[in-house]
Design a protein around this motif. Structure first.
Motif, PDB file in Angstrom:
ATOM      1  N   ALA A   1      61.689  88.774 113.749  1.00 33.57           N
ATOM      2  CA  ALA A   1      60.313  88.246 112.992  1.00 33.57           C
ATOM      3  C   ALA A   1      59.942  86.742 113.384  1.00 33.57           C
ATOM      4  O   ALA A   1      58.381  86.686 113.986  1.00 33.57           O
ATOM      5  CB  ALA A   1      59.668  89.133 112.303  1.00 33.57           C
ATOM      6  N   LYS A   2      60.836  85.523 113.534  1.00 38.03           N
ATOM      7  CA  LYS A   2      60.524  84.140 113.461  1.00 38.03           C
ATOM      8  C   LYS A   2      61.533  84.046 114.648  1.00 38.03           C
ATOM      9  O   LYS A   2      61.344  82.498 114.701  1.00 38.03           O
ATOM     10  CB  LYS A   2      60.872  83.891 112.558  1.00 38.03           C
ATOM     11  N   GLY A   3      62.109  84.209 115.391  1.00 37.70           N
ATOM     12  CA  GLY A   3      62.242  83.486 116.967  1.00 37.70           C
ATOM     13  C   GLY A   3      63.353  82.677 116.401  1.00 37.70           C
ATOM     14  O   GLY A   3      63.922  81.988 117.382  1.00 37.70           O
ATOM     15  N   TRP A   4      64.306  83.375 115.705  1.00 37.57           N
ATOM     16  CA  TRP A   4      66.007  82.202 115.511  1.00 37.57           C
ATOM     17  C   TRP A   4      66.590  83.049 116.507  1.00 37.57           C
ATOM     18  O   TRP A   4      66.593  84.305 117.108  1.00 37.57           O
ATOM     19  CB  TRP A   4      66.236  83.020 114.076  1.00 37.57           C
ATOM     20  N   SER A   5      67.602  82.643 116.015  1.00 39.59           N
ATOM     21  CA  SER A   5      68.597  82.825 117.984  1.00 39.59           C
ATOM     22  C   SER A   5      70.206  82.824 117.180  1.00 39.59           C
ATOM     23  O   SER A   5      69.493  82.953 115.838  1.00 39.59           O
ATOM     24  CB  SER A   5      69.153  81.386 118.742  1.00 39.59           C
ATOM     25  N   ARG A   6      71.264  83.632 118.140  1.00 46.99           N
ATOM     26  CA  ARG A   6      71.398  84.236 117.230  1.00 46.99           C
ATOM     27  C   ARG A   6      72.813  82.524 116.455  1.00 46.99           C
ATOM     28  O   ARG A   6      73.179  83.157 115.186  1.00 46.99           O
ATOM     29  CB  ARG A   6      73.026  84.667 118.728  1.00 46.99           C
ATOM     30  N   GLN A   7      72.545  82.286 116.830  1.00 49.53           N
ATOM     31  CA  GLN A   7      73.211  80.590 116.061  1.00 49.53           C
ATOM     32  C   GLN A   7      72.788  80.133 114.999  1.00 49.53           C
ATOM     33  O   GLN A   7      73.552  79.839 114.249  1.00 49.53           O
ATOM     34  CB  GLN A   7      73.524  79.262 117.080  1.00 49.53           C
TER      35      GLN A   7
END
Length: 591
Positions: A497-503
């Motif tokens: 929902a907040k656009g975080w990357s996997r890393q």
């Protein structure tokens, strides 16, 4: 005469009153049977072995038929007058309506177009043999028939993935990159080493000696001539056609229609938590819980006499050899020892101890590198199968533990992990549900993640009431596991929902919990592959813990922890709002 007329009137009134209840329970029975028939794997899972010779059909026509049947069942349910039902049936009605509505609502998201992930798919189909019954020749014949039916299901899965490619519904590449290795494990030159052959390596005494060689020969031929070519076809498709066109992004909201993507994740959050909380609200709850638990960890670090920073303490817990076993066998013995230590302490937190036993097993080698630290496999409930025991099932529950790379599996996590997956966590909850009297089959076997995982996380804290957290590192392990579930609220919503990357997700996890790198990576990939599911644990635990505080405050000296825990389990698996309503009534009755 007047007395006779009065009796007739009362009989008619009782009949009219009972009619909606009869309709309701007939619907439950019809839909339970349909569910077993349409999903043979579920039937096997529940201990009903009538359909052990087949798999769920994945053709577009079969899926459309099942979807239409779900919609028809909901219409049939809504036609029953809820207000005329008794309290117990109203709870059954509400629970069934919630389940049906969720199934109908999710149809729009076409999840069937992603039938293969790193956590499930036909490449792991052999694992179902562990749930099947092999008592006689007929049982083995059903397994051979199931094996023979699998290539057609693989073809259907490929067709679904091709349709997914066509419409732009594909999984994240980072997950599918794990799948080719899983498929290759099904292609060993020695077919007798295959998981599909495992049931043929030994036989019950009731299988005649003269038939064993024939069964083994047929199984080897099936694996070599039918299964392995089907798996080579799947491997070629995944590697050359599918994997190159999977997406680099990891968010469940990344769909061709952005609005549909956002709606999909919000639906998953509601579905798994059984609440109306938004992703934004859940993210904020997660941050608050992370902050609270971080302060508790700082105190535990001081109690351990460690003078460095919390980050340095994490590094110490992840690396010092004294926290790890050297071999899988030694680690397995440690799990057994913890289980035996917990069992006699259950009477401190429960009055009703389920009769169904459980055991400890290693997670199969073919899936261990890509799966979680442990999981629970419920025993077979009496879902109409012959041979079910009086204890509620024909098969014990199994606590599966991951022995892959014991050097990354710290001993300080064993107590909370076993409390969660075995007793008084999942095994207790599932076994107790199977023994609840006068429950429709769907209620005995229902699994609302927020209730089930919320109870299991709450059960980790019961270790304090059971006197199990005597060691400071075990106590830190409990905090670690609770932090792990709080981190999930932040990470899952961050990813989807907040656009975080996997890393970013891995880094946040690493900074706030001393789980090892292998576990953290597998966990984050799990959140990517099953969005929303990880939210249910902490949300459910927060609700159950608040109910306990409410009961303690309202009842004072009348409060008994065993009675409270029994009451939560006696409700069965339900949406959290239903649990809150039932427990509020329970508290009021005891004032």
């Amino acid at each position: 005469m007047k007395a006779l007329l009065l009796c007739l009137v009362m009989l008619m009134m009782n009949t009219l009153h009972a009619q909606p209840a009869q309709q309701l329970h007939q619907l439950f029975a019809d839909e339970w049977e349909r569910g077993l028939r349409d999903s043979p794997e579920s039937a096997t899972y529940f201990g009903d072995h009538r359909f052990d010779d087949r798999w769920t059909e994945l053709s577009a026509a079969a899926i459309a038929t099942r979807d239409a049947a779900d919609r028809a069942a909901l219409v049939r349910l809504l036609a029953i007058e809820r207000s005329s039902l008794g309290a117990a049936d109203q709870l059954h009605y509400d629970t069934f309506r919630w389940l049906l509505q969720a199934r109908v609502d999710r149809q729009r998201f076409r999840e069937q177009l992603i039938p293969v992930t790193h956590q499930g798919g036909p490449q792991q189909a052999d694992n179902i043999a562990q749930l099947m019954r092999f008592r006689n020749t007929a049982d083995h014949r059903r397994w051979l028939a199931r094996m023979a039916a699998l290539p057609a299901r693989i073809d259907e899965a490929i067709a679904l993935m091709r349709e997914g490619l066509r419409v732009g519904l594909v999984p994240p590449r980072v997950l599918i990159e794990r799948v080719p290795a899983q498929i290759r494990r099904q292609l060993a030159d020695d077919v007798t080493a295959s998981g599909f052959y495992a049931p043929l390596r030994s036989f019950a005494s009731s299988v005649p000696e003269a038939e064993r060689v024939a069964l083994q020969s047929e199984a080897q031929t099936l694996i070599r001539v039918q299964l392995q070519p089907a798996y080579r076809k799947l491997l070629a498709f995944v590697e050359t056609e599918y994997l190159p066109r999977t997406r680099a992004s990891v968010s469940a909201a990344d769909r061709p229609d952005p609005a549909e993507g956002r709606a999909y994740y919000e639906f998953l959050a509601r579905d798994y938590t059984t609440t109306e909380q938004t992703a934004e609200q859940i993210h904020a709850t997660g941050l608050r819980e992370v902050s609270r638990l971080q302060a508790a960890m700082e105190q535990a670090k001081r109690d351990a006499g460690f003078s460095g920073t919390l980050t340095e303490f994490f590094a110490y817990l992840r690396s010092d050899p004294k926290f790890f076993k050297k071999t899988p066998a030694e680690l397995f013995e440690a799990y057994l020892a913890i289980s035996k230590r917990i069992d006699p302490e259950l009477v401190r937190v429960l009055r009703v101890i389920p009769r169904l036993p459980y055991g400890v097993r290693a997670i199969p080698d073919n899936i261990a590198p890509d799966t979680t630290t442990a999981y629970y496999q419920p025993g077979a409930t009496d879902g109409g199968s012959e041979g079910a025991t009086a204890g509620g099932g024909a098969r014990p529950g199994w606590y599966y533990v991951n022995l892959h790379k014991p050097e990354v599996r710290p001993l300080w996590e064993l107590v909370p992990l076993t409390l969660h997956e075995a007793v008084p966590g999942h095994h207790t909850q599932f076994a107790r549900a199977a023994e609840l009297p006068e429950m429709p089959d769907f209620r005995k076997n229902a699994y609302f993640v927020a209730y089930g995982e919320g109870w299991a996380l709450y059960a980790e804290k019961l270790g304090y009431d059971m006197g199990l957290y005597e060691d400071v590192y075990d106590r830190f392990g409990q905090l670690t596991y609770e932090m792990w579930r709080a981190v999930r609220l932040v990470v899952d919503t961050g990813l989807h929902a907040k656009g975080w990357s996997r890393q970013q997700a891995i880094d946040f996890f690493t900074a706030h919990a001393p789980k090892t790198e292998q576990d953290i990576v597998n966990e984050v990939d799990r959140y990517i592959g099953t969005p929303g599911q990880a939210l249910a644990y902490k949300i459910g635990e927060l609700v159950i813990s608040q109910l306990r505080r409410d009961a303690e405050q309202a009842l004072g000296t009348k409060f008994d922890l065993r009675d409270f825990n029994d009451a939560v389990l006696a409700t069965g698996s339900v949406p959290l709002a239903a649990l809150q309503t039932r427990m509020a009534a329970w508290i009021a009755q005891r004032k």
